[in-house]
Design an enzyme around this catalytic site. Structure first.
Site, PDB file in Angstrom:
ATOM      1  N   HIS A 251       0.838  -1.191   0.000  1.00  0.00           N
ATOM      2  CA  HIS A 251       0.000   0.000   0.000  1.00  0.00           C
ATOM      3  C   HIS A 251       0.877   1.247   0.000  1.00  0.00           C
ATOM      4  CE1 HIS A 251       0.756   0.612   4.255  1.00  0.00           C
ATOM      5  NE2 HIS A 251       0.220  -0.559   4.583  1.00  0.00           N
TER       6      HIS A 251
ATOM      7  N   HIS B  13       4.108   1.332   2.186  1.00  0.00           N
ATOM      8  CA  HIS B  13       5.279   0.614   1.646  1.00  0.00           C
ATOM      9  C   HIS B  13       5.854   1.377   0.455  1.00  0.00           C
ATOM     10  CE1 HIS B  13       2.475  -2.693   3.094  1.00  0.00           C
ATOM     11  NE2 HIS B  13       3.498  -2.797   3.932  1.00  0.00           N
TER      12      HIS B  13
ATOM     13  N   CYS C  70       3.878 -10.023  22.002  1.00  0.00           N
ATOM     14  CA  CYS C  70       2.894  -9.473  21.045  1.00  0.00           C
ATOM     15  C   CYS C  70       3.155 -10.129  19.699  1.00  0.00           C
ATOM     16  CB  CYS C  70       3.021  -7.961  20.923  1.00  0.00           C
ATOM     17  SG  CYS C  70       2.011  -7.331  19.559  1.00  0.00           S
TER      18      CYS C  70
ATOM     19  N   CYS D 147       3.910  -7.668  16.750  1.00  0.00           N
ATOM     20  CA  CYS D 147       5.296  -7.165  16.715  1.00  0.00           C
ATOM     21  C   CYS D 147       6.289  -8.310  16.561  1.00  0.00           C
ATOM     22  CB  CYS D 147       5.651  -6.421  18.002  1.00  0.00           C
ATOM     23  SG  CYS D 147       4.692  -4.955  18.318  1.00  0.00           S
TER      24      CYS D 147
ATOM     25  N   CYS E 282      -0.495  -3.498  23.567  1.00  0.00           N
ATOM     26  CA  CYS E 282       0.542  -3.054  22.634  1.00  0.00           C
ATOM     27  C   CYS E 282      -0.007  -1.830  21.905  1.00  0.00           C
ATOM     28  CB  CYS E 282       0.861  -4.166  21.637  1.00  0.00           C
ATOM     29  SG  CYS E 282       1.693  -3.542  20.164  1.00  0.00           S
TER      30      CYS E 282
ATOM     31  N   HIS F  48      -0.665  -2.503  18.057  1.00  0.00           N
ATOM     32  CA  HIS F  48      -1.649  -3.495  17.589  1.00  0.00           C
ATOM     33  C   HIS F  48      -2.926  -3.545  18.417  1.00  0.00           C
ATOM     34  CE1 HIS F  48       2.199  -4.706  15.789  1.00  0.00           C
ATOM     35  NE2 HIS F  48       1.431  -4.936  14.754  1.00  0.00           N
TER      36      HIS F  48
ATOM     37  N   LYS G  84      -3.225   5.336  11.408  1.00  0.00           N
ATOM     38  CA  LYS G  84      -2.165   4.800  10.553  1.00  0.00           C
ATOM     39  C   LYS G  84      -2.769   3.930   9.459  1.00  0.00           C
ATOM     40  CE  LYS G  84       1.848   1.801  10.430  1.00  0.00           C
ATOM     41  NZ  LYS G  84       2.452   0.599  10.959  1.00  0.00           N
TER      42      LYS G  84
ATOM     43  N   LYS H 235      -3.020  -2.535   6.806  1.00  0.00           N
ATOM     44  CA  LYS H 235      -3.874  -3.588   6.278  1.00  0.00           C
ATOM     45  C   LYS H 235      -4.864  -4.047   7.339  1.00  0.00           C
ATOM     46  CE  LYS H 235      -4.166  -8.298   5.669  1.00  0.00           C
ATOM     47  NZ  LYS H 235      -3.767  -9.480   6.370  1.00  0.00           N
TER      48      LYS H 235
HETATM   49  N1  MSP Z   1       9.399  -7.184   7.969  1.00  0.00           N
HETATM   50  C1  MSP Z   1       9.543  -6.062   8.817  1.00  0.00           C
HETATM   51  C2  MSP Z   1      10.769  -5.262   8.450  1.00  0.00           C
HETATM   52  C3  MSP Z   1      12.053  -6.011   8.471  1.00  0.00           C
HETATM   53  S1  MSP Z   1      13.390  -5.047   7.953  1.00  0.00           S
HETATM   54  C4  MSP Z   1      14.743  -5.915   8.266  1.00  0.00           C
HETATM   55  C5  MSP Z   1       8.313  -5.168   8.698  1.00  0.00           C
HETATM   56  N2  MSP Z   1       7.586  -5.295   7.601  1.00  0.00           N
HETATM   57  S2  MSP Z   1       6.275  -4.411   7.246  1.00  0.00           S
HETATM   58  O1  MSP Z   1       5.698  -5.002   6.062  1.00  0.00           O
HETATM   59  O2  MSP Z   1       5.435  -4.285   8.372  1.00  0.00           O
HETATM   60  O3  MSP Z   1       6.814  -3.032   6.824  1.00  0.00           O
HETATM   61  C6  MSP Z   1       6.960  -1.966   7.730  1.00  0.00           C
HETATM   62  C7  MSP Z   1       7.432  -0.783   6.930  1.00  0.00           C
HETATM   63  O4  MSP Z   1       6.489  -0.483   5.867  1.00  0.00           O
HETATM   64  C8  MSP Z   1       7.519   0.511   7.696  1.00  0.00           C
HETATM   65  O5  MSP Z   1       8.700   0.620   8.445  1.00  0.00           O
HETATM   66  C9  MSP Z   1       7.446   1.499   6.557  1.00  0.00           C
HETATM   67  O6  MSP Z   1       8.633   1.487   5.849  1.00  0.00           O
HETATM   68  C10 MSP Z   1       6.358   0.901   5.688  1.00  0.00           C
HETATM   69  N3  MSP Z   1       5.020   1.279   6.137  1.00  0.00           N
HETATM   70  C11 MSP Z   1       3.967   0.445   6.380  1.00  0.00           C
HETATM   71  N4  MSP Z   1       2.866   1.188   6.717  1.00  0.00           N
HETATM   72  C12 MSP Z   1       3.182   2.501   6.694  1.00  0.00           C
HETATM   73  C13 MSP Z   1       2.452   3.700   6.889  1.00  0.00           C
HETATM   74  N5  MSP Z   1       1.175   3.728   7.180  1.00  0.00           N
HETATM   75  N6  MSP Z   1       3.125   4.862   6.745  1.00  0.00           N
HETATM   76  C14 MSP Z   1       4.443   4.906   6.406  1.00  0.00           C
HETATM   77  N7  MSP Z   1       5.148   3.796   6.210  1.00  0.00           N
HETATM   78  C15 MSP Z   1       4.572   2.579   6.392  1.00  0.00           C
HETATM   79  O7  MSP Z   1       8.106  -4.374   9.587  1.00  0.00           O
END
Ligand code: MSP
Length: 659
Positions: free
Chosen positions: A17, A20, A125, A128, A142, A145, A294, A297
């Site tokens: 989304h 990412h 959690c 996390c 948490c 979450h 935030k 998903k």
């Molecule tokens: N798999 C772990 C990261 C491991 S890195 C060695 C993880 N994955 S995640 O799919 O949850 O991705 C988190 C990251 O996605 C955030 O740190 C950010 O880069 C991005 N984002 C996900 N949702 C977001 C928002 N709503 N806003 C901004 N960035 C976001 O954590």
């Protein structure tokens, strides 16, 4: 200096989304910027495919974990090209070389005595995928979450993270740029002011099998974070690959604040235990929110990058996210905001400036960049422009390097506004009327072309497709690919005589209706979905009688709409509302239009508009007007309305009928 730029590796339990997309666009923009600085860059992204969350999502989807991760990892991989994101390498934690690297590192740290076996009770959690401390909970839950963590007692392997606490504090204190922006550095230092616990790095296979087996005990798999963070090394072929030796010292990680702790605490201490230098910088941004929540998903309020790209084009999406978010702070997504940025910053400010300038070079210099007259002195305007462009380069570079993208863009837009003013003050259309002013006219046109070239280079990392279009239109296509930031600092880059192509329209305006049909954020779950449009009735049904306000097709056909090019425009004396336009459709005719408060005359020259060509002539302020220019109303941020003339996309012939 070689630079290594990384994004987090994304969990494959959700489709990509805007959140990412943002991190990955930032990493791509920064990589392109460093290349523009002449640096050797490696840019890596990827997917995180092990752990409880993924195993659960696969079971829910009725697939094996392997099938499931292959499917979702592909959607991430396929999203990046849609956003003009070009990673050099896309890693997956299920890759065989990654599994081997993780096991080798575990063995090395275990042999060194930094991993031990013990029993642990803690609050876990699942969201996390880690144990939380009491202090981290808000109302017993948490905060990320919104669930109460589960009390678990388990025998597991632990990494002696506490051993490296003092070293880490020292390192952060003596390297102010290690974690930026500063608020996150302070947050980490504050966390480190309490004793650090050791890190549980295993899960018993009795509870979870979807993970990398510990090399020294097959009854356990590796904790997902210990596995995931190592991706940054595997991607460089650690330990022996040449890329590791080349790029590691220039490692810059980009993440959001949700994963600050693993990156700012687990990861540097793990590297220390492996006897590897810490990464160079960690860049932490805030969240994209929808209505102050935030985007995620699990909440279901996500904005899909593809839908935005379909509605606005990829470069608008890239520009919007960088311009709208102050890196480090949260930002709220809204459809109105992206529409306004597209129409105002891109179509109006940049797009009009570009097409106006090229139209004038085409018209007054036979389509070639003229020579700057070096015999006469520069005017104060010229000098102001030159120093503004130099200041832009400095601010642009400093801010891009510091991840203050919105400020870097502001610096570019200041010059765009200045150029619009430069055109008005120097009025090339007036200079063109007098042959004795030809040298001055050429100098002005030269400054326009050269300034636009510098803007093109600065925008390259942010809007690559637009910058390519601009470079091609300026006749600088070949120079563009090889350009470096020094080229932005030098004047005299465009050779006199370079043939320009005035045809390029950079950003067709998007109207509110079109944009409204693009879904902006999926409705939160539980809320009623918007009503589906009514299905059209069957073809056989008789045509309904004309209702009030409806016209027949024949009536519509009676209105003669034509494409017309505005070739001259001037204010009508004693009227602040009217402009006298000369348009070719294709024969020249005069139209008096009530748009003087919305356009300067010169802004209209060269525009192709749509006119009603068979309107009964009328006299306005004594001037016979033969037709009408169509215009729409744009609602501005301050609540006022602006008239915007209708233009045509594409190279539609002047005089052709619109039907
Ligand atoms: N798999 C772990 C990261 C491991 S890195 C060695 C993880 N994955 S995640 O799919 O949850 O991705 C988190 C990251 O996605 C955030 O740190 C950010 O880069 C991005 N984002 C996900 N949702 C977001 C928002 N709503 N806003 C901004 N960035 C976001 O954590």
């Amino acid at each position: 200096m070689p630079t290594y730029v990384t994004t987090p590796i994304y969990y494959v339990n959700a489709m990509p989304h805007l959140g990412h997309a943002y991190t990955t666009i930032v990493a791509d923009v920064y990589s392109r910027f460093r290349r523009l600085c002449g640096d050797d860059v490696r840019f890596q992204t990827g997917t995180d495919e092990h752990g409880e969350k993924i195993a659960e999502a696969a079971a829910k989807a009725g697939e094996t974990p392997r099938e499931y991760v292959d499917r979702i990892a592909a959607t991430f991989r396929e999203t990046w090209p849609l956003l003009s994101i070009q990673p050099d390498y896309i890693i997956r934690t299920t890759d065989a070389d990654h599994v081997k690297t993780v096991q080798d590192i575990l063995q090395q740290v275990y042999d060194k005595g930094d991993i031990y076996f013990s029993e642990y009770s803690g609050l876990y959690c699942k969201g996390c995928e880690r144990f939380l401390t009491e202090k981290e909970l808000v109302d017993g839950k948490c905060p990320d979450h919104q669930v109460e963590p589960k009390a678990i007692t388990e025998q597991n392997y632990f990494f002696r993270m506490s051993k490296y606490q003092d070293w880490l504090i020292d390192h952060i204190n003596s390297n102010p740029e290690f974690i930026t922006p500063e608020r996150y550095r302070n947050e980490v230092l504050s966390f480190l002011s309490e004793p650090l616990e050791d890190l549980c790095i295993s899960r018993p296979t009795a509870r979870l099998t979807w993970g990398i087996p510990l090399p020294f005990d097959q009854n356990f798999v590796t904790y997902v974070w210990f596995d995931a963070l190592i991706n940054y090394l595997t991607g460089l072929g650690y330990p022996d690959g040449p890329d590791f030796a080349t790029y590691w010292a220039g490692a810059e990680h980009v993440i959001a604040k949700d994963i600050l702790k693993p990156h700012a605490i687990f990861w540097p201490t793990m590297l220390r235990a492996m006897e590897i230098e810490p990464y160079k910088r960690l860049h932490v941004h805030g969240y994209w929110n929808v209505d102050a929540t935030k985007m995620s998903k699990s909440i279901g309020n996500v904005v899909r990058p593809k839908e935005l790209v379909d509605a606005y084009g990829v470069d608008t999406v890239r520009y919007f996210v960088l311009r709208e978010m102050s890196f480090g702070l949260d930002s709220s997504f809204s459809g109105d905001a992206i529409l306004a940025r597209h129409n105002s910053d891109l179509a109006n400010d940049l797009g009009n400036l570009f097409s106006r300038s090229l139209t004038m070079i085409d018209k007054y210099a036979a389509g070639r960049v003229p020579e700057r007259d070096s015999a006469t002195l520069l005017t104060p305007d010229d000098r102001e422009l030159m120093s503004a462009v130099s200041a832009m380069v400095v601010q642009y570079c400093e801010n891009m390097d510091a991840f203050k993208f919105h400020k870097a863009l502001q610096a570019v837009w200041e010059v765009i506004s200045l150029l619009n003013r430069y055109i008005v003050t120097n009025a090339p259309w007036e200079l063109a009327k007098d042959d004795r002013l030809a040298d001055r006219l050429h100098t002005v046109l030269y400054f326009l072309a050269e300034s636009l070239w510098k803007i093109t280079l600065a925008l390259g990392p942010i809007m690559p497709a637009t910058a390519e279009k601009m470079a091609a239109a300026l006749g600088m296509w070949e120079q563009f690919a090889a350009a470096v930031i020094e080229d932005v600092q030098e004047w005299g880059e465009i050779p006199a005589g370079t043939v320009i192509d005035k045809g390029a329209q950079l950003f067709p305006r998007v109207d509110k209706k079109e944009a409204a049909s693009a879904p902006v954020a999926a409705k939160p779950q539980g809320e009623k979905a918007a009503k589906a449009p009514k299905k059209p009735k069957s073809d056989q049904e008789p045509e309904p009688a004309l209702g009030e306000g409806l016209i027949s097709f024949d009536q519509f056909k009676a209105v003669e709409l034509r494409v017309a090019e505005i070739v001259a425009a001037e204010k009508v004396a004693k009227s602040d509302r009217l402009l006298k336009l000369t348009v070719n459709a294709p024969e020249p005719r005069t139209i008096v239009a009530g748009i003087a408060q919305h356009y300067s005359p010169e802004a209209l020259i060269g525009q192709r508009v749509i006119i009603v060509a068979n309107l009964k002539p009328a006299k306005l302020m004594g001037i016979p007007s033969q037709g009408m220019v169509l215009a729409g109303k744009e609602l501005l941020a301050d609540g006022t309305e602006k008239l915007v003339v209708t233009t045509v996309a594409g190279d539609v012939a002047v005089g052709s009928r619109v039907a």
